[in-house]
Enzyme design. Sequence first.
Site, PDB file in Angstrom:
ATOM      1  N   TYR A 100       0.803  -1.524   0.021  1.00 19.20           N
ATOM      2  CA  TYR A 100       0.081   0.007   0.121  1.00 19.20           C
ATOM      3  C   TYR A 100       0.931   1.137  -0.031  1.00 19.20           C
ATOM      4  O   TYR A 100       0.109   2.333  -0.277  1.00 19.20           O
ATOM      5  CB  TYR A 100      -0.967  -0.039   1.199  1.00 19.20           C
ATOM      6  CG  TYR A 100      -2.266  -0.861   0.942  1.00 19.20           C
ATOM      7  CD1 TYR A 100      -3.109  -0.334  -0.132  1.00 19.20           C
ATOM      8  CD2 TYR A 100      -2.642  -1.968   1.664  1.00 19.20           C
ATOM      9  CE1 TYR A 100      -4.324  -1.243  -0.494  1.00 19.20           C
ATOM     10  CE2 TYR A 100      -3.822  -2.721   1.201  1.00 19.20           C
ATOM     11  CZ  TYR A 100      -4.400  -2.187   0.342  1.00 19.20           C
ATOM     12  OH  TYR A 100      -5.711  -2.952  -0.011  1.00 19.20           O
ATOM     13  N   GLU A 186      -7.349 -28.644  10.078  1.00 17.40           N
ATOM     14  CA  GLU A 186      -7.429 -27.890   8.544  1.00 17.40           C
ATOM     15  C   GLU A 186      -8.336 -26.560   8.771  1.00 17.40           C
ATOM     16  O   GLU A 186      -7.937 -25.613   8.259  1.00 17.40           O
ATOM     17  CB  GLU A 186      -7.735 -28.829   7.527  1.00 17.40           C
ATOM     18  CG  GLU A 186      -7.804 -28.137   6.070  1.00 17.40           C
ATOM     19  CD  GLU A 186      -8.529 -28.844   5.137  1.00 17.40           C
ATOM     20  OE1 GLU A 186      -8.428 -28.539   4.047  1.00 17.40           O
ATOM     21  OE2 GLU A 186      -8.752 -30.152   5.255  1.00 17.40           O
ATOM     22  N   ASP A 239      -9.424 -32.698   5.590  1.00 17.33           N
ATOM     23  CA  ASP A 239     -10.549 -33.464   4.838  1.00 17.33           C
ATOM     24  C   ASP A 239      -9.901 -34.746   4.132  1.00 17.33           C
ATOM     25  O   ASP A 239      -8.516 -34.497   3.813  1.00 17.33           O
ATOM     26  CB  ASP A 239     -11.053 -32.357   3.840  1.00 17.33           C
ATOM     27  CG  ASP A 239     -12.236 -31.588   4.355  1.00 17.33           C
ATOM     28  OD1 ASP A 239     -12.515 -31.749   5.622  1.00 17.33           O
ATOM     29  OD2 ASP A 239     -12.341 -30.484   4.000  1.00 17.33           O
TER      30      ASP A 239
END
Length: 358
Positions: A100, A186, A239
Site C-alpha cells: 500500500y 485444517e 479433509d
Amino acid sequence: MAFAPMGPEASFFEVLDRHRESLLTALRRGGGEPPSGGSHLASRFEDSVGLQMVSHCTTRKIKSDSPKSVQKFALILKILSMIYKLVQSNTYATKRDIYYTDSQLFGNQTVVDNIINDISCMLRVSRRSLHILSTSKGLIAGNLRYIEEDGTKVNCTCGATAVAVPSNIQGIWNLVSDAKFVLIVEKDATFQRLLDDNFCNKMSPCIMITGKGVPDLNTRLLVKKLWDTFHIPVFTLVDADPHGIEIMCIYKYGSMSMSFEAHHLTVPAIRWLGLLPSDLKRLNVPKDSLIPLTKRDQMKLDSILRRPYVTCQPFWRKEMEIMADSKMKAEIQALTFLSSDYLSRVYLPNKLKFGGWI
C-alpha cells in the site's frame, strides 16, 4: 496460574506416550521421525527436514539493462530500499503495508510477496530479519501459556474463543505446557466445532491449532516452535481430499516456494490422524455423503503421489490410492451422519487412545 486438566485418566495416553518415546529416540539418533510403516529444480527432500534448497540449484538473472527485466529490477530495488529503512530505524512492516505504499506501482499483492520471497532467498535470511512481518490468520487453544515480546502474558486455555497466532513467533518466550499432543485442524469451521464441543478440556492436556486452510507463515512457525520446545506428538486433522493432504504436506514437509526456510518451518514428525480415506468404508459413511473427485482433484492427487517424500510414507500412499480407486473424497463433516458430535466424542478419542494415526 496452574493448569487444571479435566481430561481422561492417565492410562488413556499410554499409546501416545509410547509414540512420543519413539519420536525422542529418533531425535537422539539424529533423524526427523521414526521409521513408519525459486525453481522446480531448486529443492530436494530430506526426511529430517523436508523440502529444502540445494546448493547447485538453477538461478535466474535480473538485469537493469534488459527490457524484459528492467521493471522487476526496479521493483526489487524499491523494496530493498524500504527494507533498508526498516532495519535502520528498527521498525517493522507487513507485506500488506509495503504493497500500500505504492499500490499502483506494484499492481497487486502477489508481486510484492514474490519479490520479498526472492530477496529473502537471495540473502539467505528470514523475512523477520528483513523486518517484514506476515499477517497471522491462525488460531490456537489449549494447554499453553507464553509471554510475547512486549511482555504480554498469553493464556490459551480453552474457552468459547481461541487466541490469535502472534505475528512475531520468534519473539514469544517462556512457553509452558503439559500437553500430551498438538492437533492441527485444517479448517476453521471444524476447529470452532471442536471448541464448542469442549474437546480441548475433554482431551486435556492438549493444544489445538488451525491455519484456516493453507497455513500462513506464522502458523507454520508456531507449530515448529511447539515441536522444538516440547517434542510432543503433532497430528493433523484434514479433509479426506487432495487439498487436505496438500495442506498436511505443507506443515510436515514444506513447500517449494519456502524451501529456503525449511529448517524453520517443517515438522517431519507430524502424523496423519484423520480423516483417512479408509475410515470412510470402515465407518460405513454413506455414498451420498461423499463427493466425486474433480479432474483438478485427480491431477492434484497424481502430483502428490509423484513426490519424493511419498516413497517414505507407504501408509500415506495406500490411503491416497484408496481415494484414487474410489474416485471419491469427503469432508470431515461427513462424520455428522453418524452423530452430530461423533468427531469429538468418538472418532478423535478412539484414534488418540488406540494409535489410529499413520
